[in-house]
Design an enzyme around this catalytic site. Structure first.
Site, PDB file in Angstrom:
ATOM      1  N   ALA A 163       0.827  -1.205   0.000  1.00  0.00           N
ATOM      2  CA  ALA A 163       0.000   0.000   0.000  1.00  0.00           C
ATOM      3  C   ALA A 163       0.864   1.259   0.000  1.00  0.00           C
ATOM      4  CB  ALA A 163      -0.904  -0.004   1.220  1.00  0.00           C
ATOM      5  N   LYS A 164       2.106   1.127   0.416  1.00  0.00           N
ATOM      6  CA  LYS A 164       3.066   2.239   0.442  1.00  0.00           C
ATOM      7  C   LYS A 164       2.485   3.467   1.121  1.00  0.00           C
ATOM      8  CE  LYS A 164       5.778   0.336  -3.330  1.00  0.00           C
ATOM      9  NZ  LYS A 164       4.925  -0.795  -3.763  1.00  0.00           N
ATOM     10  N   ARG A 165       1.898   3.242   2.300  1.00  0.00           N
ATOM     11  CA  ARG A 165       1.313   4.323   3.060  1.00  0.00           C
ATOM     12  C   ARG A 165       2.379   5.068   3.860  1.00  0.00           C
ATOM     13  NH1 ARG A 165      -2.257   2.867  -0.103  1.00  0.00           N
ATOM     14  NH2 ARG A 165      -4.407   2.530   0.509  1.00  0.00           N
TER      15      ARG A 165
ATOM     16  N   ASP B 283       3.919   4.836  -6.495  1.00  0.00           N
ATOM     17  CA  ASP B 283       4.372   3.457  -6.647  1.00  0.00           C
ATOM     18  C   ASP B 283       5.001   3.333  -8.031  1.00  0.00           C
ATOM     19  OD1 ASP B 283       4.483   0.567  -6.501  1.00  0.00           O
ATOM     20  OD2 ASP B 283       2.881   0.708  -5.012  1.00  0.00           O
TER      21      ASP B 283
END
Lengths: 274, 274
Positions: free
Chosen positions: A95-97, B99
């Site tokens: 999710a690369k939060r 991303d």
């Protein structure tokens, strides 16, 4: 899942493969599209076909979110199916939060309480208070972006500071004040081959999540040569190379064959260390 | 929304306020909890009460995602309500995505096609190909994190490279090769006061989205002094200071009063430039 449990899974199953569930409605086989939930139907067949060859699954949130509420339902069904049918598999929400403290706390609640997922990828740009809320959960993991597999990784991640330390190295070093090898891993792209030596100098014991083998051109052998440690220390992800290996009705069998091939190579690599 | 349209809104309404919809089920007034969708009910009342004092709304995705599918439904209803009732307001999805290329493309599809939102906050760590997919949509905006308002911003964003350029400055400079003042803004925290001078040296014409006024301690006057340009060039966000100013049945009126107060201060600042 604890570090010991993950290591045990790896050496028992002789694989450190992570299958990336980047499931795109525009890419799944035609014959599934008539069903009620084609995304979940695809994932379920992929999971059943590949489970014995891998230790982890990594659904990529972007692919589910792009379908709105319906996509999120497919995501939840996939997580529930995994937890019911394959409880020993490690689940990574890609999710690369990362946000200010109170917002990261909300994200942590989502992924670690609401979905009860093992781990989450997190972006480091906003620093300590954006990461620490994710480290407050027993048995849960932050997988912090360090050196990614894409071309744009060169834009900022390789910039050296006045002492010569590059940004990804600073991320590796600084973040070790926040978490340790038991609750933190790093994303390191397979396309960065020899860089694994530099990374292992700073983070010898941490697990590394390695995308970019396959579609993005990374070599498994090179990753293992420079990146493996005595506990394996690697989760190597393949997404498109497995799940879209065939677009016909045989997609699950072909995915299984691709996963089995990687498992076989991984077994050989594991035999070198134990 | 184009840059010209946004500027017109600001000078017509004499405000550059953005109201942050960080709507948390644990913080909204008790009396709403019995309804079918308390989150949307809260947002609708906040929006109706504050719309004339602001030019933008910024729902923070984390707060909606933390409630799973139900939260996403509330988010969608909020967006649809805004687009129907207040089509001249600029909508920012505060999601801090970013991303590899094909994944950013999926996120762009989600926010710019599925939800048809004006803009999205994006994290720069992964570089060019993680940002560019968001810049392919006419009239849509990337709001890139540059210098954030949290304590952790010091961990990496202020690191100077060998030529003395700090990371947030490199982000500002490098990203201007990807987009321009018509499709890119930057997040710059209000808590960083005098840093706005440095930022305006590199990005004189871009709009800046400024969080951190209020709950996080930033001063509006200081932000305007150092950050305003001839087109205003600022969207100043307040979330908690407005939406949670009262936890009683009068929450919407109190929110309106807080927003009106900020609008009044902003009007004074705008009069200094036109």
């Amino acid at each position: 899942m604890t570090r010991e449990e993950l290591i045990k899974q790896i050496f028992t199953k002789k694989t450190f493969l992570c299958v990336g569930l980047d499931t795109d409605i525009k890419k799944i086989p035609q014959h599934l599209l008539g069903g009620e939930d084609p995304i979940f139907a695809f994932n379920k067949q992929i999971i059943d076909a590949t489970a014995k060859y891998c230790v982890a699954y990594k659904p990529n949130l972007a692919f589910y979110e792009s379908m709105g509420v319906k996509g999120l339902v497919s995501f939840e069904k996939t997580i529930n199916y995994l937890k019911g049918a394959y409880p020993d598999h490690f689940i990574i929400a890609d999710a690369k939060r990362g946000d200010i403290g109170n917002t990261s706390t909300m994200y942590a609640r989502t992924f670690f309480e609401e979905y009860n997922i093992d781990s989450l990828t997190v972006a480091p740009y906003m620093g300590e208070d954006s990461v620490v809320p994710f480290l407050q959960y027993e048995g849960k993991w932050v997988i912090l972006l360090a050196l990614t597999s894409n071309k744009g990784s060169h834009d900022f991640q390789l910039t050296a500071d006045q002492s010569g330390e590059r940004l990804f190295e600073k991320v590796l070093r600084t973040s070790q004040k926040w978490g340790d090898k038991n609750n933190m891993m790093y994303v390191v792209g397979a396309t960065q081959g020899k860089m694994f030596e530099d990374i292992r100098r700073i983070a010898p014991d941490h697990f590394l999540l390695v995308p970019g083998v396959g579609a993005q051109g990374g070599s498994l052998e090179e990753v293992c040569k420079y990146g493996m440690n005595k506990d394996c220390g690697l989760l190597v992800n393949s997404s498109r190379g497995i799940i879209y290996a065939s677009s016909g009705t045989d997609f699950a069998q072909v995915a299984a064959a691709k996963a089995a091939e990687l498992q076989q190579q991984m077994q050989e690599e594991l035999e070198k260390i134990r």
